[in-house]
Design an enzyme around this catalytic site. Structure first.
Site, PDB file in Angstrom:
ATOM      1  N   SER A  97       0.817  -1.219   0.000  1.00 54.12           N
ATOM      2  CA  SER A  97       0.000   0.000   0.000  1.00 54.12           C
ATOM      3  C   SER A  97       0.850   1.268   0.000  1.00 54.12           C
ATOM      4  CB  SER A  97      -0.910   0.022   1.224  1.00 54.12           C
ATOM      5  OG  SER A  97      -1.645  -1.175   1.317  1.00 54.12           O
TER       6      SER A  97
HETATM    7  N1  SAH Z   1      -0.742  -5.070   3.884  1.00 57.12           N
HETATM    8  C1  SAH Z   1       0.070  -5.374   2.720  1.00 57.12           C
HETATM    9  C2  SAH Z   1      -0.605  -4.996   1.414  1.00 57.12           C
HETATM   10  C3  SAH Z   1      -1.622  -5.965   1.113  1.00 57.12           C
HETATM   11  S1  SAH Z   1      -2.221  -6.107  -0.520  1.00 57.12           S
HETATM   12  C4  SAH Z   1       1.423  -4.730   2.788  1.00 57.12           C
HETATM   13  O1  SAH Z   1       1.695  -3.962   3.712  1.00 57.12           O
HETATM   14  O2  SAH Z   1       2.244  -5.030   1.932  1.00 57.12           O
HETATM   15  C5  SAH Z   1      -3.593  -7.140  -0.105  1.00 57.12           C
HETATM   16  C6  SAH Z   1      -3.239  -8.538   0.264  1.00 57.12           C
HETATM   17  O3  SAH Z   1      -4.441  -9.147   0.709  1.00 57.12           O
HETATM   18  C7  SAH Z   1      -2.723  -9.372  -0.875  1.00 57.12           C
HETATM   19  O4  SAH Z   1      -1.486  -9.951  -0.551  1.00 57.12           O
HETATM   20  C8  SAH Z   1      -3.796 -10.441  -1.050  1.00 57.12           C
HETATM   21  O5  SAH Z   1      -3.299 -11.700  -1.441  1.00 57.12           O
HETATM   22  C9  SAH Z   1      -4.409 -10.505   0.331  1.00 57.12           C
HETATM   23  N2  SAH Z   1      -5.765 -11.039   0.417  1.00 57.12           N
HETATM   24  C10 SAH Z   1      -6.797 -10.902  -0.433  1.00 57.12           C
HETATM   25  N3  SAH Z   1      -7.886 -11.554   0.030  1.00 57.12           N
HETATM   26  C11 SAH Z   1      -7.527 -12.125   1.215  1.00 57.12           C
HETATM   27  C12 SAH Z   1      -8.208 -12.933   2.172  1.00 57.12           C
HETATM   28  N4  SAH Z   1      -9.470 -13.298   2.029  1.00 57.12           N
HETATM   29  N5  SAH Z   1      -7.513 -13.331   3.268  1.00 57.12           N
HETATM   30  C13 SAH Z   1      -6.216 -12.985   3.445  1.00 57.12           C
HETATM   31  N6  SAH Z   1      -5.528 -12.230   2.569  1.00 57.12           N
HETATM   32  C14 SAH Z   1      -6.174 -11.798   1.461  1.00 57.12           C
END
Ligand code: SAH
Length: 250
Positions: free
Chosen positions: A101
């Site tokens: 993000s």
């Molecule tokens: N917080 C992260 C950015 C996340 S991007 C950082 O600091 O880098 C969003 C993430 O959510 C992705 O890696 C994606 O695979 C995950 N995601 C999507 N749906 C999800 C779910 N149901 N449970 C867990 N993770 C999920």
């Protein structure tokens, strides 16, 4: 007796070898390589600029959050080819169609969840592990769940390597929360949901809050604060429009 060859011919050959070695060395450390990995003090300076121009200037006031954003090395959480952009004002690809993000959004979500030293926080969507590393400096324990096993594994390894030892990472579906570790003082959902996941609301302590992007289409997502009062009553407020990768339901 062996003759020492000190002829002009030999000297020319030796000089040619020296020049060739210098050329090989120079091309190995071309300017481009140097640009990709700036010196560490440069990263520190870039973090200061990031905090002033992207975070404080947009109204993040919590000094603990600001300090944490100055400390956590975001460049360690992005792929090597994006390191030079690690402190720019936007999300960056981390592989498998996912992103780390934007720094401001990480700071804002961290401030909104109102972290306190004794808190236990759930993060849904570990991704690179950056948001987890930031919130981990402000609370006792973080539980972070990631649906893509490769990201869960590499984030866990990265956090360990960086000495972050109060984040437990697990591969799984965070739409359902992490019931074995519930209830939580705070929940950060870092992927965009189409509706507020009921299981996550259940896993929030009375007095706790969840920060989550919600929208029926990615272009319509809004960052929401879901506040559960001491009696268990839930209130919702909208903060700003955002754009996150989708939260998978399964
Ligand atoms: N917080 C992260 C950015 C996340 S991007 C950082 O600091 O880098 C969003 C993430 O959510 C992705 O890696 C994606 O695979 C995950 N995601 C999507 N749906 C999800 C779910 N149901 N449970 C867990 N993770 C999920």
């Amino acid at each position: 007796m062996q003759r020492v060859d000190d002829s002009p011919n030999r000297r020319t050959r030796s000089m040619a070898r020296t020049i060739l070695a210098a050329v090989i060395l120079m091309s190995a450390c071309s300017r481009q390589d140097l640009a990709v990995v700036p010196a560490p003090q440069n990263f520190e300076q870039q973090r200061k600029t990031m905090v002033e121009t992207q975070i404080r200037s947009r109204g993040v006031r919590n000094e603990n959050v600001v300090r944490t954003m100055l400390e956590v090395p975001r460049h360690e959480f992005v792929p090597p080819e994006y390191r030079a952009q690690a402190y720019e004002d936007g999300p960056l690809p981390i592989g498998l169609d996912q992103t780390i993000s934007q720094p401001y959004i990480v700071a804002l979500m961290t401030e909104l969840v109102a972290p306190m030293p004794g808190h236990r926080v759930l993060e849904v969507g570990t991704g690179s592990g950056y948001q987890a590393a930031v919130i981990a400096r402000l609370v006792s324990q973080v539980y972070s769940i990631e649906i893509i096993p490769q990201h869960a594994q590499s984030a866990a390894e990265r956090l360990k390597k960086l000495g972050v030892n109060n984040v437990e990472v697990r591969a799984g579906n965070g739409y359902l929360g992490w019931p074995e570790r519930a209830p939580f003082d705070g929940i950060l959902v870092t992927a965009g949901a189409t509706e507020i996941p009921p299981r996550l609301v259940e896993q929030l302590k009375p007095g706790g809050r969840m920060i989550i992007p919600v929208g029926t289409a990615p272009s319509e997502q809004v960052l929401k604060v879901i506040q559960k009062d001491a009696a268990g009553k839930v209130e919702t407020r909208d903060v700003i429009p955002v754009r996150f990768v989708p939260l998978r339901r399964q």
